[in-house]
Design a protein around this motif. Structure first.
Motif, PDB file in Angstrom:
ATOM      1  N   PRO A   1      58.081 -40.458 -24.330  1.00 21.01           N
ATOM      2  CA  PRO A   1      57.672 -41.732 -24.916  1.00 21.01           C
ATOM      3  C   PRO A   1      58.846 -42.408 -25.605  1.00 21.01           C
ATOM      4  O   PRO A   1      59.687 -41.742 -26.196  1.00 21.01           O
ATOM      5  CB  PRO A   1      56.617 -41.335 -25.947  1.00 21.01           C
ATOM      6  N   ARG A   2      58.866 -43.718 -25.496  1.00 20.81           N
ATOM      7  CA  ARG A   2      59.948 -44.483 -26.098  1.00 20.81           C
ATOM      8  C   ARG A   2      59.343 -45.767 -26.664  1.00 20.81           C
ATOM      9  O   ARG A   2      58.399 -46.317 -26.077  1.00 20.81           O
ATOM     10  CB  ARG A   2      60.938 -44.814 -24.976  1.00 20.81           C
ATOM     11  N   MET A   3      59.866 -46.232 -27.786  1.00 24.88           N
ATOM     12  CA  MET A   3      59.245 -47.387 -28.410  1.00 24.88           C
ATOM     13  C   MET A   3      59.428 -48.667 -27.604  1.00 24.88           C
ATOM     14  O   MET A   3      60.512 -48.956 -27.112  1.00 24.88           O
ATOM     15  CB  MET A   3      59.784 -47.565 -29.815  1.00 24.88           C
ATOM     16  N   ALA A   4      58.346 -49.419 -27.502  1.00 19.46           N
ATOM     17  CA  ALA A   4      58.385 -50.704 -26.811  1.00 19.46           C
ATOM     18  C   ALA A   4      58.786 -51.793 -27.800  1.00 19.46           C
ATOM     19  O   ALA A   4      58.831 -51.559 -29.005  1.00 19.46           O
ATOM     20  CB  ALA A   4      57.019 -51.012 -26.221  1.00 19.46           C
ATOM     21  N   HIS A   5      59.098 -52.973 -27.295  1.00 18.09           N
ATOM     22  CA  HIS A   5      59.375 -54.111 -28.154  1.00 18.09           C
ATOM     23  C   HIS A   5      58.133 -55.000 -28.233  1.00 18.09           C
ATOM     24  O   HIS A   5      57.413 -55.144 -27.249  1.00 18.09           O
ATOM     25  CB  HIS A   5      60.545 -54.924 -27.607  1.00 18.09           C
ATOM     26  N   THR A   6      57.893 -55.543 -29.415  1.00 18.63           N
ATOM     27  CA  THR A   6      56.774 -56.483 -29.538  1.00 18.63           C
ATOM     28  C   THR A   6      57.308 -57.869 -29.904  1.00 18.63           C
ATOM     29  O   THR A   6      58.333 -57.994 -30.587  1.00 18.63           O
ATOM     30  CB  THR A   6      55.767 -56.053 -30.622  1.00 18.63           C
ATOM     31  N   LEU A   7      56.591 -58.875 -29.406  1.00 23.23           N
ATOM     32  CA  LEU A   7      56.939 -60.263 -29.706  1.00 23.23           C
ATOM     33  C   LEU A   7      55.655 -61.044 -29.926  1.00 23.23           C
ATOM     34  O   LEU A   7      54.618 -60.676 -29.382  1.00 23.23           O
ATOM     35  CB  LEU A   7      57.685 -60.920 -28.540  1.00 23.23           C
ATOM     36  N   ASN A   8      55.761 -62.108 -30.683  1.00 24.09           N
ATOM     37  CA  ASN A   8      54.620 -63.005 -30.740  1.00 24.09           C
ATOM     38  C   ASN A   8      55.046 -64.399 -31.116  1.00 24.09           C
ATOM     39  O   ASN A   8      56.173 -64.640 -31.557  1.00 24.09           O
ATOM     40  CB  ASN A   8      53.532 -62.470 -31.680  1.00 24.09           C
ATOM     41  N   GLY A   9      54.124 -65.319 -30.887  1.00 26.08           N
ATOM     42  CA  GLY A   9      54.414 -66.703 -31.218  1.00 26.08           C
ATOM     43  C   GLY A   9      53.139 -67.512 -31.275  1.00 26.08           C
ATOM     44  O   GLY A   9      52.122 -67.123 -30.706  1.00 26.08           O
ATOM     45  N   SER A  10      53.193 -68.602 -32.005  1.00 22.95           N
ATOM     46  CA  SER A  10      52.039 -69.490 -32.054  1.00 22.95           C
ATOM     47  C   SER A  10      52.129 -70.436 -30.865  1.00 22.95           C
ATOM     48  O   SER A  10      53.183 -70.995 -30.595  1.00 22.95           O
ATOM     49  CB  SER A  10      52.021 -70.298 -33.345  1.00 22.95           C
ATOM     50  N   ALA A  11      50.980 -70.611 -30.205  1.00 25.05           N
ATOM     51  CA  ALA A  11      51.005 -71.497 -29.033  1.00 25.05           C
ATOM     52  C   ALA A  11      49.651 -72.167 -28.864  1.00 25.05           C
ATOM     53  O   ALA A  11      49.000 -71.959 -27.878  1.00 25.05           O
ATOM     54  CB  ALA A  11      51.375 -70.705 -27.777  1.00 25.05           C
ATOM     55  N   LEU A  12      49.282 -72.917 -29.816  1.00 19.60           N
ATOM     56  CA  LEU A  12      49.963 -73.322 -31.050  1.00 19.60           C
ATOM     57  C   LEU A  12      49.010 -73.309 -32.224  1.00 19.60           C
ATOM     58  O   LEU A  12      47.828 -73.138 -32.020  1.00 19.60           O
ATOM     59  CB  LEU A  12      50.472 -74.780 -30.907  1.00 19.60           C
ATOM     60  N   ALA A  13      49.542 -73.587 -33.424  1.00 17.06           N
ATOM     61  CA  ALA A  13      48.696 -73.734 -34.604  1.00 17.06           C
ATOM     62  C   ALA A  13      48.215 -75.180 -34.679  1.00 17.06           C
ATOM     63  O   ALA A  13      49.001 -76.109 -34.521  1.00 17.06           O
ATOM     64  CB  ALA A  13      49.482 -73.369 -35.857  1.00 17.06           C
ATOM     65  N   LEU A  14      46.925 -75.358 -34.914  1.00 13.57           N
ATOM     66  CA  LEU A  14      46.347 -76.689 -34.767  1.00 13.57           C
ATOM     67  C   LEU A  14      46.664 -77.717 -35.852  1.00 13.57           C
ATOM     68  O   LEU A  14      46.972 -78.866 -35.527  1.00 13.57           O
ATOM     69  CB  LEU A  14      44.802 -76.605 -34.648  1.00 13.57           C
ATOM     70  N   PRO A  15      46.548 -77.385 -37.126  1.00 13.57           N
ATOM     71  CA  PRO A  15      46.520 -78.448 -38.132  1.00 13.57           C
ATOM     72  C   PRO A  15      47.712 -79.395 -38.076  1.00 13.57           C
ATOM     73  O   PRO A  15      47.538 -80.608 -38.075  1.00 13.57           O
ATOM     74  CB  PRO A  15      46.483 -77.690 -39.457  1.00 13.57           C
ATOM     75  N   ARG A  16      48.886 -78.849 -38.027  1.00  8.95           N
ATOM     76  CA  ARG A  16      50.059 -79.736 -38.057  1.00  8.95           C
ATOM     77  C   ARG A  16      50.247 -80.450 -36.721  1.00  8.95           C
ATOM     78  O   ARG A  16      50.830 -81.532 -36.669  1.00  8.95           O
ATOM     79  CB  ARG A  16      51.310 -78.948 -38.430  1.00  8.95           C
ATOM     80  N   ILE A  17      49.738 -79.816 -35.648  1.00  6.78           N
ATOM     81  CA  ILE A  17      49.758 -80.500 -34.366  1.00  6.78           C
ATOM     82  C   ILE A  17      48.848 -81.729 -34.441  1.00  6.78           C
ATOM     83  O   ILE A  17      49.213 -82.828 -34.009  1.00  6.78           O
ATOM     84  CB  ILE A  17      49.291 -79.553 -33.236  1.00  6.78           C
ATOM     85  N   VAL A  18      47.666 -81.521 -35.015  1.00  2.47           N
ATOM     86  CA  VAL A  18      46.734 -82.638 -35.172  1.00  2.47           C
ATOM     87  C   VAL A  18      47.363 -83.717 -36.051  1.00  2.47           C
ATOM     88  O   VAL A  18      47.302 -84.915 -35.734  1.00  2.47           O
ATOM     89  CB  VAL A  18      45.399 -82.140 -35.767  1.00  2.47           C
ATOM     90  N   ALA A  19      47.978 -83.283 -37.137  1.00  2.75           N
ATOM     91  CA  ALA A  19      48.647 -84.247 -38.023  1.00  2.75           C
ATOM     92  C   ALA A  19      49.701 -85.029 -37.252  1.00  2.75           C
ATOM     93  O   ALA A  19      49.755 -86.264 -37.311  1.00  2.75           O
ATOM     94  CB  ALA A  19      49.282 -83.513 -39.205  1.00  2.75           C
ATOM     95  N   ALA A  20      50.523 -84.318 -36.505  1.00  4.59           N
ATOM     96  CA  ALA A  20      51.606 -84.963 -35.777  1.00  4.59           C
ATOM     97  C   ALA A  20      51.069 -85.886 -34.682  1.00  4.59           C
ATOM     98  O   ALA A  20      51.597 -86.984 -34.476  1.00  4.59           O
ATOM     99  CB  ALA A  20      52.529 -83.908 -35.173  1.00  4.59           C
ATOM    100  N   LEU A  21      50.027 -85.438 -34.003  1.00  8.53           N
ATOM    101  CA  LEU A  21      49.440 -86.279 -32.951  1.00  8.53           C
ATOM    102  C   LEU A  21      48.958 -87.593 -33.548  1.00  8.53           C
ATOM    103  O   LEU A  21      49.269 -88.685 -33.049  1.00  8.53           O
ATOM    104  CB  LEU A  21      48.259 -85.554 -32.286  1.00  8.53           C
ATOM    105  N   ILE A  22      48.207 -87.479 -34.629  1.00  6.53           N
ATOM    106  CA  ILE A  22      47.655 -88.676 -35.269  1.00  6.53           C
ATOM    107  C   ILE A  22      48.772 -89.577 -35.786  1.00  6.53           C
ATOM    108  O   ILE A  22      48.748 -90.790 -35.605  1.00  6.53           O
ATOM    109  CB  ILE A  22      46.724 -88.276 -36.428  1.00  6.53           C
ATOM    110  N   GLU A  23      49.771 -88.990 -36.366  1.00  3.50           N
ATOM    111  CA  GLU A  23      50.808 -89.775 -37.020  1.00  3.50           C
ATOM    112  C   GLU A  23      51.801 -90.389 -36.043  1.00  3.50           C
ATOM    113  O   GLU A  23      52.476 -91.357 -36.359  1.00  3.50           O
ATOM    114  CB  GLU A  23      51.528 -88.903 -38.065  1.00  3.50           C
ATOM    115  N   ASN A  24      51.883 -89.814 -34.854  1.00  3.33           N
ATOM    116  CA  ASN A  24      52.859 -90.349 -33.898  1.00  3.33           C
ATOM    117  C   ASN A  24      52.239 -91.181 -32.788  1.00  3.33           C
ATOM    118  O   ASN A  24      52.936 -91.907 -32.089  1.00  3.33           O
ATOM    119  CB  ASN A  24      53.663 -89.218 -33.267  1.00  3.33           C
ATOM    120  N   HIS A  25      50.932 -91.025 -32.610  1.00  2.00           N
ATOM    121  CA  HIS A  25      50.311 -91.717 -31.484  1.00  2.00           C
ATOM    122  C   HIS A  25      49.361 -92.827 -31.920  1.00  2.00           C
ATOM    123  O   HIS A  25      48.371 -93.097 -31.267  1.00  2.00           O
ATOM    124  CB  HIS A  25      49.557 -90.716 -30.593  1.00  2.00           C
ATOM    125  N   GLN A  26      49.659 -93.466 -33.074  1.00  2.00           N
ATOM    126  CA  GLN A  26      48.843 -94.611 -33.492  1.00  2.00           C
ATOM    127  C   GLN A  26      49.403 -95.899 -32.913  1.00  2.00           C
ATOM    128  O   GLN A  26      50.611 -96.120 -32.934  1.00  2.00           O
ATOM    129  CB  GLN A  26      48.850 -94.717 -35.029  1.00  2.00           C
TER     130      GLN A  26
END
Length: 423
Positions: free
Chosen positions: A378-403
């Motif tokens: 056995p040998r240790m594996a590598h782990t990775l993660n990422g947000s794809a995506l987090a909603l609140p700031r995306i919603v904020a950005a969508l609203i603020e940029n697409h008016q």
RNA sequence: GGAGAGAUGGCAGAGUGGUCGAAUGCGGCGGUCUUGAAAACCGUUGUCCGGGCGACUGGACCAGGGGUUCGAAUCCCUUUCUCUCCGCCA
């Protein structure tokens, strides 16, 4: 948690590399080395005593069977002191192990060699940009004004129901949330990730294995009656699925995704940064998690970054990727890329995603391994993660940029998901 | 929530105080046979922590923790989980 082996074999290197994270490991490393040395000695002495005890017990058994009772009783006397010594050494060993572990847990992950030195977010390096040109600041309403005017997000009622940081999404606001979630999940599934719906509460063992405990105790909501924690991110349950596992090499890479609400106490953060959707106690996020062969984790990291970049392009947002400097990186990460989108209404960059490679730092605590076909070990594996995506700031950005003339026009990619094109 | 039963190696399943890291079967790996494969036969088969340059060797692990005993997978206590029945319930 760093592996003891690395620390034993190359303590100077660990100290040197951790300076990039502005972490002075000299003192703690010295303590670790000493404690480890004592631990090994104690273990050795204990093993010897136990070996003696085992032989003695075996002999006594044989003596009893062959009817030599007096001789057996004689031997029994000798076990009394042995037993005491074993007990005492055992306690010592336990304490040494505990002490060693307590120290190991304090050490942050070693940053990847490409990580820039630096103290704060100012020292991060922008490595990629994308999306349309940023709009002029002040042309549009900030999202908290727009959402109040249109009634799609009700912060006050959230306060009434629960407290600050728990907004209520209404009508098209709610549809936008659920549409975005499905959009992100579909995109992840199309990119080869398997969707998972995990529990939203985890036990202490899980929280420890991914590094939330003891490091971020107090940031999680804790249901004390049952000793369960509300997850601060799907990373915790998703990664813990693979806790205590030895995977076959063919099972790698593991690519999973999941939507969950995330709960964070955010103790101590107030002020204008927390306005509106910028910082919430409960928010929605689609997370991607990968487990890879150690040789392939950085290629996977790039793949994940590209995936997130693709999402932001489809949402027609102005984005940039920054490589975090040593001082701005999380405790557990070896290399982190943050995605930020520009909000013209707030005239600032909002962090919407963080994609990290933890190498073996999490695996070590998780006991997440794969069987190396070469050595069959056995040998240790590598782990990775990422947000794809987090909603609140995306919603904020969508609203603020697409008016446009007071109307929020949704990016085309979302039309099929929301069932409407504007708010 | 109440009553009862149980938790053993990758899986199934024996073992109720001593030489048991653990029978047996299945699976896995290596080999013989075969043009190849299957079948059959033979061998092998966990993890972790120590010691040794090494061949090798000591210890721990039968859900977790504690206890009894010279000696525990086996007896006792406790926690967790699973199953069956009853109650409650989306």
């Amino acid at each position: 948690m760093l592996t003891l082996k690395l620390i034993q074999e190359n303590p100077e290197l660990v100290v040197e590399k951790l300076t990039k994270k502005n972490f002075d490991a000299r003192e703690i490393m010295k303590e670790i080395t000493e404690t480890d040395k004592r631990r090994r000695e104690t273990q050795h002495r204990l093993d010897m005593l136990q070996a003696e005890m085992n032989t003695l017990a075996k002999e006594i058994g044989i003596l009893f069977k062959s009817g030599q009772k007096e001789k057996a009783e004689e031997n029994k006397v000798r076990t009394i002191t042995l037993k005491d010594d074993i007990q005492q050494l055992g306690n010592e060993l336990n304490e040494l192990e505990k002490s060693l572990n307590d120290k190991l847990v304090i050490l942050p992950n070693i940053p990847h060699e490409s990580v820039p030195a630096g103290k704060s977010a100012h020292d991060n390096i922008t490595i990629r940009t994308g999306g349309p040109a940023a709009r002029k600041a002040g042309e549009t309403l900030p999202h908290w004004e727009f959402t109040q005017k249109t009634g799609i997000i009700d912060f006050e009622t959230g306060v009434k129901l629960t407290g600050a940081g728990f907004p209520v999404y209404k009508g098209k606001g709610a549809r936008l949330q659920s549409g975005l979630i499905r959009f992100f999940l579909d995109e992840a599934v199309n990119a080869g990730f398997t969707e998972i719906m995990p529990p939203l509460m985890v036990n202490a063992e899980s929280a420890f294995a991914t590094g939330q405990l003891p490091d971020k105790d107090g940031q999680m909501y804790h249901a004390t009656e049952d000793n369960l924690y509300l997850i601060p991110t799907a990373e915790v349950p998703l990664t813990n699925i693979y806790r205590d596992m030895v995977l076959a090499e063919e099972e790698l890479p593991v690519k999973i995704t999941g939507y969950t609400p995330c709960f964070r106490r955010e103790a101590g953060s107030y002020g204008k940064d927390v306005r509106g959707l910028n910082r919430l106690h409960q928010f929605d996020k689609v997370e991607i998690v990968c487990i890879t062969h150690p040789d392939k984790s950085y290629a996977m990291l790039e793949e994940m970054v590209n995936h997130v970049a693709g999402l932001l392009d489809k949402l027609e947002l102005t984005w940039r990727v920054v490589k975090l400097c040593g001082g701005d990186m999380s405790f557990t990460s070896a290399l982190t890329y943050d995605f930020e989108v520009y909000s013209s209404a707030q005239d600032k960059w909002l962090e919407v995603s963080s994609v990290s490679n933890f190498e073996t730092f999490q695996s070590n605590r998780l006991k997440l391994r794969f069987r190396d076909p070469e050595t069959k070990k056995p040998r240790m594996a590598h782990t990775l993660n990422g947000s794809a995506l987090a909603l609140p700031r995306i919603v904020a950005a969508l609203i603020e940029n697409h008016q446009h003339n007071g109307e929020f026009i949704l990016p085309e990619a979302l039309h099929a998901y929301t069932g409407f094109k504007s708010i």
